[in-house]
Design a protein around this motif. Structure first.
Motif, PDB file in Angstrom:
ATOM      1  N   SER A  82       0.838  -1.208   0.000  1.00  0.00           N
ATOM      2  CA  SER A  82       0.000   0.000   0.000  1.00  0.00           C
ATOM      3  C   SER A  82       0.873   1.259   0.000  1.00  0.00           C
ATOM      4  O   SER A  82       0.515   2.278  -0.588  1.00  0.00           O
ATOM      5  CB  SER A  82      -0.927  -0.002   1.216  1.00  0.00           C
ATOM      6  OG  SER A  82      -1.807  -1.102   1.158  1.00  0.00           O
ATOM      7  N   SER A 118      -4.732   1.414   2.671  1.00  0.00           N
ATOM      8  CA  SER A 118      -4.667   0.120   3.343  1.00  0.00           C
ATOM      9  C   SER A 118      -5.678  -0.851   2.743  1.00  0.00           C
ATOM     10  O   SER A 118      -6.837  -0.499   2.558  1.00  0.00           O
ATOM     11  CB  SER A 118      -4.949   0.305   4.838  1.00  0.00           C
ATOM     12  OG  SER A 118      -4.940  -0.929   5.513  1.00  0.00           O
ATOM     13  N   GLN A 119      -5.229  -2.038   2.440  1.00  0.00           N
ATOM     14  CA  GLN A 119      -6.165  -3.070   2.018  1.00  0.00           C
ATOM     15  C   GLN A 119      -7.094  -3.407   3.170  1.00  0.00           C
ATOM     16  O   GLN A 119      -8.303  -3.325   3.048  1.00  0.00           O
ATOM     17  CB  GLN A 119      -5.380  -4.304   1.555  1.00  0.00           C
ATOM     18  CG  GLN A 119      -6.197  -5.414   0.899  1.00  0.00           C
ATOM     19  CD  GLN A 119      -7.069  -6.232   1.845  1.00  0.00           C
ATOM     20  OE1 GLN A 119      -8.283  -6.366   1.625  1.00  0.00           O
ATOM     21  NE2 GLN A 119      -6.487  -6.754   2.894  1.00  0.00           N
ATOM     22  N   SER A 120      -6.514  -3.789   4.294  1.00  0.00           N
ATOM     23  CA  SER A 120      -7.300  -4.301   5.425  1.00  0.00           C
ATOM     24  C   SER A 120      -8.035  -3.211   6.189  1.00  0.00           C
ATOM     25  O   SER A 120      -9.081  -3.444   6.777  1.00  0.00           O
ATOM     26  CB  SER A 120      -6.369  -5.030   6.401  1.00  0.00           C
ATOM     27  OG  SER A 120      -5.407  -4.119   6.921  1.00  0.00           O
ATOM     28  N   THR A 145      -4.260  -2.163   9.683  1.00  0.00           N
ATOM     29  CA  THR A 145      -2.827  -2.173   9.970  1.00  0.00           C
ATOM     30  C   THR A 145      -2.518  -1.199  11.119  1.00  0.00           C
ATOM     31  O   THR A 145      -2.838  -0.008  11.033  1.00  0.00           O
ATOM     32  CB  THR A 145      -2.041  -1.802   8.696  1.00  0.00           C
ATOM     33  OG1 THR A 145      -2.379  -2.753   7.699  1.00  0.00           O
ATOM     34  CG2 THR A 145      -0.545  -1.799   8.936  1.00  0.00           C
ATOM     35  N   GLU A 168       8.626 -11.988  -0.536  1.00  0.00           N
ATOM     36  CA  GLU A 168       7.555 -12.524   0.309  1.00  0.00           C
ATOM     37  C   GLU A 168       7.234 -13.977   0.017  1.00  0.00           C
ATOM     38  O   GLU A 168       7.077 -14.763   0.929  1.00  0.00           O
ATOM     39  CB  GLU A 168       6.259 -11.739   0.057  1.00  0.00           C
ATOM     40  CG  GLU A 168       6.118 -10.455   0.788  1.00  0.00           C
ATOM     41  CD  GLU A 168       4.694  -9.931   0.700  1.00  0.00           C
ATOM     42  OE1 GLU A 168       4.253  -9.560  -0.415  1.00  0.00           O
ATOM     43  OE2 GLU A 168       4.014  -9.892   1.739  1.00  0.00           O
TER      44      GLU A 168
HETATM   45  O1  M6R Z   1      -3.734  -4.033   4.802  1.00  0.00           O
HETATM   46  P1  M6R Z   1      -2.625  -3.074   4.432  1.00  0.00           P
HETATM   47  O2  M6R Z   1      -2.709  -2.623   3.018  1.00  0.00           O
HETATM   48  O3  M6R Z   1      -2.547  -1.913   5.380  1.00  0.00           O
HETATM   49  O4  M6R Z   1      -1.299  -3.917   4.587  1.00  0.00           O
HETATM   50  C1  M6R Z   1      -0.047  -3.320   4.392  1.00  0.00           C
HETATM   51  C2  M6R Z   1       1.052  -4.359   4.254  1.00  0.00           C
HETATM   52  O5  M6R Z   1       1.109  -5.169   5.419  1.00  0.00           O
HETATM   53  C3  M6R Z   1       0.845  -5.241   3.033  1.00  0.00           C
HETATM   54  O6  M6R Z   1       0.734  -4.514   1.850  1.00  0.00           O
HETATM   55  C4  M6R Z   1       2.008  -6.244   2.894  1.00  0.00           C
HETATM   56  O7  M6R Z   1       3.191  -5.576   2.573  1.00  0.00           O
HETATM   57  C5  M6R Z   1       1.639  -7.301   1.858  1.00  0.00           C
HETATM   58  N1  M6R Z   1       1.925  -8.613   2.366  1.00  0.00           N
HETATM   59  C6  M6R Z   1       2.333  -7.101   0.537  1.00  0.00           C
HETATM   60  O8  M6R Z   1       2.109  -8.125  -0.371  1.00  0.00           O
END
Ligand code: M6R
Length: 364
Positions: free
Chosen positions: A58, A102-104, A107, A243
Motif C-alpha cells: 500500500s 490500506s487493504q485491510s 494495519t 515474500e
Molecule cells: O492491509 P494493508 O494494506 O494496510 O497492509 C499493508 C502491508 O502489510 C501489506 O501490503 C504487505 O506488505 C503485503 N503482504 C504485501 O504483499
C-alpha cells in the motif's frame, strides 16, 4: 473459493480487470466522461499539501500516487511508511489532507498514524478495501476500493485497485485546483477506463513469464530497476518476490544502479527492468546496458516499441500492450505479480501463506 485456480494469489491476479473496472465505476462518470468521488461535495480546493502514509504494498501505491499529485495537481506531497511517520516529528500544517492507504483498514501502524494526523488538524482521506474496517470508520473522505476479499497474503488486486482510486483522486484534486481543463478531464477518464482491457491483455503473457520464472528461481538474488512511477513498481516487484519465493530481491531507481548496487551484478543475479517506451525510456536503457556490459542477465518488461529498440541481448523480454503512462503502473503490475507467483510455484513454497507473514499486521 479458488475456483479452477491452484492458489488464491493467481485467482486474485486474474480478477484484476473486473475489480479495477468495478472500482472505477465509483470514480468515473461515463455518461459525460467526468470524474467524481464517492462523496461528490467533499471540497478539495483548499488543500495545499498531501501527506501519504501506508505500509508495504500500500505504501508503494502511495509512492506512485505522489508522482500524480505533483504532476497533475502541483500539490506538494509528504510520503512516509507508517512505522516511521509518527516518530520523526513530521511538520504538518493544519488544513492539509492526510491520505492513508490500506487493504485491510486495520494495519496498526497506519491506524495510529491516522489518529496522529487527526490530532494535527488534517482532513483524513482513506483508500481502503474493507468497508467495515477501523480506518473506513474514521475517515472524513472514504475512498473504497472494490477488489473484494483478498485472501492471498501477497497483495495483488488490492494494489491495482488502489492505483485506480489514487489516479482518480489526483485528477479530482487537479480539477478542484483549476488545473484540469474539461478536455484534460475527458482524457483522464478515457485513459483510466482503458485499464481493464489493458490488464486483460497483460494477463495473456503468463506463459512467457512462466519461462522466465524457471531462470529466476535459480537465482541467488534479483534486482528490479525502474524510473519515475516504475521505480515504486520495482520496489513492489522485489517485495513480492521476497515474500513468496524467499529469494533476496532489491528494487532500485535505475539511475542509482551505478552508485552501489552494480557491484552485485554477475550472471547469477538477474535484473528485471521495468521500462515502458516513452519519456524516461532511453535513460533506463542506458542503465540496463551498464548491467549487460558487466555480464548481468536482463529481463526487459516493455511494450513492442521498447523491445524492438532495446530487447536484443536480453535474457528474456516480456511484451506489454502499449498504454497511456497514467495506467502503465497498473498494467505493469501484472507481469511483476505473475513473475513472483511462478517463481514461488517453481520453488514449491507456500504461495498463499508464506512463512512468518500475516495478512493483516495488527501490532505496531
Ligand atoms: O492491509 P494493508 O494494506 O494496510 O497492509 C499493508 C502491508 O502489510 C501489506 O501490503 C504487505 O506488505 C503485503 N503482504 C504485501 O504483499
Amino acid at each position: 473459493s479458488k475456483g479452477n485456480h491452484r492458489h488464491y494469489m493467481i485467482k486474485e491476479i486474474y480478477e484484476q480487470p473486473i475489480v479495477v473496472a468495478q472500482t472505477l465505476r465509483s470514480y468515473l462518470q461515463r455518461i459525460d466522461d467526468t470524474l467524481t468521488l464517492p462523496i461528490p461535495d467533499f471540497d478539495l480546493s483548499a488543500i495545499r499539501r498531501v501527506t501519504i502514509v501506508a505500509c508495504g504494498t500500500s505504501f508503494y501505491a502511495g509512492m506512485i500516487a505522489r508522482y500524480w499529485f505533483e504532476q497533475f495537481a502541483r500539490v506538494p506531497v509528504d510520503l512516509d511508511v507508517a512505522s516511521e511517520f509518527r516518530y520523526r516529528a513530521p511538520v504538518i500544517e493544519p488544513g492539509g489532507l492526510a491520505l492513508f492507504i490500506s487493504q485491510s483498514g486495520e494495519t496498526a501502524d497506519t491506524l495510529a498514524a491516522l489518529r496522529h494526523a487527526r490530532k494535527e488538524g488534517q482532513k483524513i482521506a482513506v483508500v481502503v478495501n474493507v468497508p467495515t474496517s477501523s480506518m473506513a470508520r474514521e475517515a472524513d473522505l472514504l475512498l473504497p476500493t472494490y477488489a473484494g476479499p483478498e485472501i492471498g497474503v501477497a497483495s495483488t488486486k488490492a494494489f491495482t485497485c488502489q492505483l485506480a482510486v489514487l489516479a482518480a483522486l489526483a485528477a479530482n484534486l487537479a480539477r478542484a485546483k483549476g488545473r484540469l481543463t474539461p478536455e484534460d478531464e475527458h482524457a483522464v477518464v478515457k485513459h483510466l477506463s482503458e485499464a481493464p482491457a489493458a490488464l486483460n491483455a497483460a494477463l495473456a503473457y503468463e506463459d512467457t513469464i512462466k519461462g522466465v520464472a524457471a531462470d529466476v528461481a535459480m537465482a541467488r538474488g534479483v534486482l528490479y530497476l525502474g524510473r519515475g512511477t516504475d521505480y515504486p513498481l520495482a520496489l513492489e516487484g522485489a517485495l513480492k518476490l521476497k515474500e513468496i519465493s524467499y529469494i533476496h530481491a532489491e528494487g532500485y531507481a535505475a539511475g542509482e544502479m551505478k552508485h552501489g548496487p552494480i557491484a552485485l551484478i554477475d550472471e547469477n543475479v538477474p535484473v528485471i527492468v521495468i521500462a515502458p517506451s516513452g519519456r524516461l525510456f532511453e535513460k533506463t536503457v542506458s542503465n540496463m546496458q551498464e548491467v549487460q556490459a558487466r555480464g548481468g542477465k536482463v529481463v526487459l518488461i516493455s511494450d513492442y516499441d521498447g523491445i524492438q529498440e532495446a530487447g536484443s541481448g536480453c535474457l528474456a523480454t516480456i511484451t506489454m500492450p502499449k498504454v497511456h503512462p497514467l495506467i502503465a503502473p497498473l498494467v505493469y503490475s501484472v507481469p511483476v505479480q505473475l513473475l513472483a507467483y511462478h517463481v514461488a510455484v517453481t520453488k514449491g513454497t507456500d504461495v498463499d501463506q508464506p512463512r512468518n507473514l500475516a495478512k493483516s499486521v495488527t501490532v505496531e
